[in-house]
Scaffold this active site. Structure first.
Site, PDB file in Angstrom:
ATOM      1  N   ASN A  91       0.779  -1.244   0.000  1.00  0.00           N
ATOM      2  CA  ASN A  91       0.000   0.000   0.000  1.00  0.00           C
ATOM      3  C   ASN A  91       0.811   1.296   0.000  1.00  0.00           C
ATOM      4  O   ASN A  91       0.214   2.368   0.074  1.00  0.00           O
ATOM      5  CB  ASN A  91      -0.992   0.053   1.163  1.00  0.00           C
ATOM      6  CG  ASN A  91      -2.230  -0.745   0.902  1.00  0.00           C
ATOM      7  OD1 ASN A  91      -2.543  -1.062  -0.236  1.00  0.00           O
ATOM      8  ND2 ASN A  91      -2.942  -1.088   1.944  1.00  0.00           N
ATOM      9  N   ASP A  92       2.130   1.234  -0.047  1.00  0.00           N
ATOM     10  CA  ASP A  92       2.900   2.483  -0.034  1.00  0.00           C
ATOM     11  C   ASP A  92       4.245   2.304  -0.730  1.00  0.00           C
ATOM     12  O   ASP A  92       5.281   2.726  -0.216  1.00  0.00           O
ATOM     13  CB  ASP A  92       3.086   2.973   1.404  1.00  0.00           C
ATOM     14  CG  ASP A  92       3.390   4.467   1.491  1.00  0.00           C
ATOM     15  OD1 ASP A  92       3.106   5.191   0.516  1.00  0.00           O
ATOM     16  OD2 ASP A  92       3.904   4.907   2.533  1.00  0.00           O
ATOM     17  N   ILE A  93       4.227   1.704  -1.918  1.00  0.00           N
ATOM     18  CA  ILE A  93       5.470   1.502  -2.667  1.00  0.00           C
ATOM     19  C   ILE A  93       5.846   2.813  -3.343  1.00  0.00           C
ATOM     20  O   ILE A  93       5.046   3.414  -4.051  1.00  0.00           O
ATOM     21  CB  ILE A  93       5.323   0.366  -3.690  1.00  0.00           C
ATOM     22  CG1 ILE A  93       5.085  -0.951  -2.943  1.00  0.00           C
ATOM     23  CG2 ILE A  93       6.557   0.279  -4.598  1.00  0.00           C
ATOM     24  CD1 ILE A  93       4.694  -2.104  -3.828  1.00  0.00           C
ATOM     25  N   ASN A  97      10.562   3.989   0.150  1.00  0.00           N
ATOM     26  CA  ASN A  97      10.311   2.728   0.842  1.00  0.00           C
ATOM     27  C   ASN A  97      11.027   1.558   0.167  1.00  0.00           C
ATOM     28  O   ASN A  97      10.652   0.406   0.333  1.00  0.00           O
ATOM     29  CB  ASN A  97       8.811   2.459   0.949  1.00  0.00           C
ATOM     30  CG  ASN A  97       8.146   3.397   1.928  1.00  0.00           C
ATOM     31  OD1 ASN A  97       8.797   3.965   2.793  1.00  0.00           O
ATOM     32  ND2 ASN A  97       6.859   3.573   1.780  1.00  0.00           N
TER      33      ASN A  97
END
Length: 170
Positions: A91-93, A97
């Site tokens: 959900n947060d690539i 990250n």
């Protein structure tokens, strides 16, 4: 505010994916809980949590050379596939990250703070994720899916190919 339960959930996800594939994830080491207080407010005592993980090289800038993009794509797609097979969405690539394991030079995903368990489709809050990398279906219908992670990876690659300079993990 640091919610100890959310940090524990992130640590558990990091441990789970690391145990599934030690090459494509950073090793989580220790989950700690601690109290924070303030001399000015002696009645305030906040429970916090944190965890430590394997050292990642964040000083390297992403390269838009074809051979470097191929390695980035291969390593991160493997990591995403491992997460999806385990029933998880990242959900947060995004570039900040993604890190590089100092021991092997492998690109790895980290920061599982808003990762969720998944079936093929998850209805979540649009506020989760980083706006620039959120898939259109999330913004339109509030639907997260395994495809959303690959959209974010594709957008990350697009930005790197265009020549935007991003450092790993920054």
């Amino acid at each position: 505010d640091i919610d100890p339960e959310k940090v524990k959930a992130e640590f558990d996800i990091n441990s789970r994916v690391y145990n599934a594939d030690k090459e494509h994830f950073a090793k989580p080491y220790e989950l700690i809980f601690f109290h924070v207080s303030d001399n000015h407010f002696p009645d305030v005592n906040i429970m916090c949590a944190a965890y430590f993980m394997e050292q990642l090289d964040t000083s390297v800038s992403f390269s838009n050379k074809p051979e470097d993009l191929k390695k980035l794509l291969s390593d991160i797609c493997t990591g995403i596939s491992v997460m999806h097979k385990a029933g998880l969405l990242h959900n947060d690539i995004k570039p900040s990250n993604i890190g590089i394991k100092e021991s092997s030079g492998t690109f790895v995903l980290f920061d599982f703070g808003i990762s969720v368990k998944s079936s093929d489709t998850f209805y979540g809050e649009v506020s989760k994720g980083t706006a620039y990398w959120i898939a259109p279906e999330i913004l339109k219908n509030n639907i997260y899916s395994t495809r959303s992670d690959f959209y974010a990876l594709g957008f990350t690659l697009r930005e790197i190919i265009k020549g935007k300079e991003y450092k790993c993990g920054v």
